[in-house]
Scaffold this motif. Sequence first.
Motif, PDB file in Angstrom:
ATOM      1  N   SER A  91       0.825  -1.206   0.000  1.00  0.00           N
ATOM      2  CA  SER A  91       0.000   0.000   0.000  1.00  0.00           C
ATOM      3  C   SER A  91       0.862   1.259   0.000  1.00  0.00           C
ATOM      4  O   SER A  91       0.545   2.241  -0.671  1.00  0.00           O
ATOM      5  N   CYS A 109      -3.602  -2.435  -5.321  1.00  0.00           N
ATOM      6  CA  CYS A 109      -2.951  -2.377  -4.012  1.00  0.00           C
ATOM      7  C   CYS A 109      -3.313  -3.592  -3.179  1.00  0.00           C
ATOM      8  O   CYS A 109      -2.469  -4.349  -2.751  1.00  0.00           O
ATOM      9  N   ASP A 113      -8.936  -2.598  -3.189  1.00  0.00           N
ATOM     10  CA  ASP A 113      -8.557  -1.488  -4.063  1.00  0.00           C
ATOM     11  C   ASP A 113      -8.526  -1.968  -5.505  1.00  0.00           C
ATOM     12  O   ASP A 113      -7.470  -2.117  -6.110  1.00  0.00           O
TER      13      ASP A 113
END
Length: 318
Positions: free
Chosen positions: A135, A252, A256
């Motif tokens: 991330s 990610c 996401d």
Amino acid sequence: MNENEIEVPVYLITGFLESGKTSFLNFTMAQEYFQIDETTLLINTEEGEEAYDEKWLSSIHTVLENVEEQEDFTPEKLRSFQRKYRPERVILEYNPLWGMQDLFEMQLPKGWGIVQQIVLVDGSTFQIYLNNMKSLFTEMSRTADMVLINRCTEDLPLANFRRSIKVVNPGCDVQFMNEAGQSMDIFQDTLPYDLEAEIINIEDIDFGIFFIDLTDNPKRYEGRKVRFKGKVIKSREAGSQYFLPARSAMTCCADDMQYIGYLCKSKDTAKLTEGSWVEVTARVDYKFVPMAQETEPVFQAITLKSTEAPAVEDVYFN
């Protein structure tokens, strides 16, 4: 801030500890094309193995300020640097653990503006960081102009590294350097589909590679016929002949996901059902797309055939 309003350009250099940021800056600042007669302010926010030689920096009109603690990196501190040095430009070697979004939301001194962002990566440890701090790496590379992956060897999965970056930031320039500091060309290998076929058939698992290569190498595809599967995402404009045959990609983490793809024009678009899957056979064209404000691939549909969803719908790039 509008680029025309920037009086003091800020060059942002970031990357994990020991990724080669200081070495990169020492090399870059030594180049004749980069040197100016006015003052350059170099702000360093983390201490690595390699240090800056302040005497040498002074010889190229550069002043160094170290900010070692995150709580000291404040708008007030930056404004004090502005008053003290009145720099013509700023180079910020930034610790990404302090938060990229915090930096972008910070109120910089009047006239300061980030004009270029470069991320440095150590190729030998890239996969470890990607697995454990994905991330954070995504946050760094999402807005980068360039990602420079250094200390690379030929046995590393460099194409996979590049795809991991490109799916997050397709317009990013990704460069590779070997251990001797020489540029590496990673596209000497072959693609996983036949570019010489009358119709280039893209298997489901290769859509990510196709998506990226289509933009990077337009001469390979312009005017060629391709075939692939995509999920129908239709335009909100009534009567539009365009739709997006898309695939979802994990940029990610599982939470996401975003759709990736390029526009397709067909006289049968109105007959398509939103969210259905189609097998597209189309001719590749390149046109200026107003929404993207740049020239992109646009598919001119030859046939659209209803089909089942792929066994694995999502596209992964690492």
